[in-house]
Design an enzyme around this catalytic site. Structure first.
Site, PDB file in Angstrom:
ATOM      1  N   LYS A 146      46.883  53.972  52.952  1.00  0.00           N
ATOM      2  CA  LYS A 146      46.837  53.214  51.477  1.00  0.00           C
ATOM      3  C   LYS A 146      47.567  53.322  50.179  1.00  0.00           C
ATOM      4  CE  LYS A 146      41.887  53.276  50.397  1.00  0.00           C
ATOM      5  NZ  LYS A 146      41.959  54.932  49.972  1.00  0.00           N
TER       6      LYS A 146
ATOM      7  N   GLU B 271      42.218  50.516  37.735  1.00  0.00           N
ATOM      8  CA  GLU B 271      41.260  51.299  37.331  1.00  0.00           C
ATOM      9  C   GLU B 271      41.133  51.792  36.397  1.00  0.00           C
ATOM     10  OE1 GLU B 271      39.827  52.636  41.769  1.00  0.00           O
ATOM     11  OE2 GLU B 271      41.305  53.093  41.357  1.00  0.00           O
TER      12      GLU B 271
ATOM     13  N   SER C 111      47.375  57.939  49.063  1.00  0.00           N
ATOM     14  CA  SER C 111      46.203  59.006  49.314  1.00  0.00           C
ATOM     15  C   SER C 111      47.083  60.472  49.443  1.00  0.00           C
ATOM     16  CB  SER C 111      44.946  58.123  49.867  1.00  0.00           C
ATOM     17  OG  SER C 111      44.573  59.083  50.767  1.00  0.00           O
TER      18      SER C 111
ATOM     19  N   HIS D 152      29.356  32.842  40.221  1.00  0.00           N
ATOM     20  CA  HIS D 152      28.744  34.410  40.911  1.00  0.00           C
ATOM     21  C   HIS D 152      29.600  34.688  42.002  1.00  0.00           C
ATOM     22  CE1 HIS D 152      24.905  32.345  39.304  1.00  0.00           C
ATOM     23  NE2 HIS D 152      25.632  31.438  39.949  1.00  0.00           N
TER      24      HIS D 152
END
Ligand code: ARG
Length: 457
Positions: free
Chosen positions: A280, A287, A274, A153
């Protein structure tokens, strides 16, 4: 090619909707190979003369060279790669070109070309997946004893080793490889010679063309052979399942690379920055692997739905078989390569992983197990006692092993000093030495078996 029967040529929209050359030009090598096998067989069977066959084969080589040098020209009037090649062949060698299409149809031709293409895509996937497995095994061996929290979980459950976690992906990829291998065995039959749908009256030798193209045998039923796209669906199913695994791995890497987790530093080479936030480092490659899996499943869905209601034999709907397969194969190859680089070159922050395992009460089960073993307490009661210990530790904001003996004995007097040994993450992991378990010795066993299978010794 069929002007004899028609009074008028196709409209602009007919030409455009009909054209598959923009995508099926990817089949040019397979198309040339199949034509060469076909014409050699026609000559061997005395269906065309040896001279014509030689002229045709030489012409096909010249067409292939032109395609290799300049690409395949896209003329919608010629519809597809089969007619594009035949038309260029006619320009190069004259009327003999017209004999190549004896005893075949574009229906068996496209089925053959496409099988050859998918077979190659399977071989590519296999090679990529072996590389990914090697990367997983190498990193797993390095981290056979590196402790991290195991989750259920997404809540800290029990300590596991990073090597154990990585080897879980090795197992998934092992099954994926077996799916591709299975698909390859099933698809390796040659449709060539099935002609339009009914076979042919010419005395062809289907064994010969099958053998020349590396197939195990000719397909057994000509109607099925020109209508069947199971091989493409088998491929897409294996690709979709594989991409699902890659997506889960990508998702874990993304999560682990986030600052609150801090379990991994991804390689700069597979990250982006970024344009506004200088700090970043974004996990874009992972992704996109996660995103691509959605597209690959979409490709599988597209072809499945295209095929589902088609009567035998060939229908033009089947021309739509290629784009989803080509798309999925490209996305899959990129995804496998990206995840291989990610596994091979990421830095695992083992100190942080260990700390997370220690702070998450990951050894609570070990305390309960200890009570069962040392104090002969039934597991359900031990579970309850341990729950009270976790509650106390949590309220104090400390780890289980930071509770004092007085505090533990106040919860249950049967607890003694020996319990501390059971509460460390090391002893927890070492204790789980059941076959396939997380103990370093078991991870090493899994790694050794895998290295043997992958020929890494
Ligand atoms: N361009 C077609 C395809 O890709 C080739 C087969 C055409 N056959 C036919 N009967 N129209 O499927």
């Amino acid at each position: 090619m069929w002007g004899g029967r028609f009074a008028e040529g196709p409209s602009a929209i007919m030409r455009e909707i009909n054209a598959s050359i923009p995508f099926d030009k990817a089949l040019w090598q397979q198309d040339i190979a199949a034509s060469k096998a076909h014409v050699a067989m026609l000559a061997a069977q005395g269906i065309v003369s040896a001279t014509d066959a030689e002229t045709i084969a030489g012409g096909l080589d010249r067409v292939a060279q032109e395609y290799a040098d300049n690409g395949v020209p896209e003329d919608w009037d010629l519809e597809d790669i089969h007619m594009t090649t035949e038309s260029r062949l006619a320009e190069l060698i004259g009327p003999a070109a017209g004999r190549l299409h004896t005893a075949r149809s574009r229906n068996d031709q496209v089925a053959t070309d496409f099988r050859l293409w998918v077979r190659q895509a399977i071989d590519q996937a296999e090679a990529g997946l072996v590389a990914l497995q090697r990367a997983l095994v190498t990193r797993a061996e390095e981290h056979a004893a590196s402790i991290m929290p195991g989750f259920t979980h997404l809540q800290t459950a029990q300590p596991v080793t990073l090597g154990h976690h990585l080897m879980a992906y090795y197992e998934m990829i092992r099954r994926d490889r077996s799916r591709f291998a299975d698909a390859r065995v099933r698809m390796n039959e040659c449709p060539l010679g099935s002609a339009a749908l009914a076979g042919t009256g010419f005395p062809i030798d289907r064994e010969a063309t099958a053998k020349a193209l590396g197939f195990d045998r000719p397909t057994g039923n000509s109607l099925d052979a020109v209508s069947d796209r199971d091989f493409a669906l088998d491929y897409l199913q294996a690709a979709a399942q594989t991409s699902l695994h890659l997506s889960r791995l990508a998702e874990e890497m993304i999560l682990w690379a986030s600052q609150p987790f801090g379990f991994v530093k991804m390689p700069d080479t597979l990250s982006t920055g970024s344009s506004i936030m200088p700090q970043k480092k974004n996990p874009d490659a992972a992704e996109l692997v996660r995103g691509h899996s959605g597209r690959i499943v979409g490709c599988l869905t597209a072809l499945t739905v295209t095929m589902k209601g088609l009567p035998l034999a060939y229908s033009k709907d089947m021309q739509d078989d290629k784009p989803p397969v080509f798309e999925a194969a490209g996305l899959l190859a990129l995804s496998i390569a990206a995840m291989t680089g990610m596994v091979a070159d990421s830095t695992f922050v083992t100190a942080r992983m260990r700390q997370a395992a220690e702070l998450g009460y990951a050894t609570a089960t070990d305390l309960a197990d200890w009570l069962v073993r040392q104090a002969d307490i039934p597991f359900r009661e031990a579970h309850h006692i341990t729950g009270a210990a976790v509650k106390l530790a949590e309220s104090k904001g400390v780890a289980l092993e930071a509770l004092t003996m007085e505090e533990l004995q106040a919860i249950d007097s049967r607890i003694d000093e020996r319990v501390y040994a059971a509460l460390s993450v090391e002893s927890s992991v070492a204790a789980r030495a059941s076959y396939g378990g997380t103990a370093p010795e078991q991870v090493q066993r899994q790694v050794s078996a895998a290295r043997k299978l992958l020929g890494m010794e």
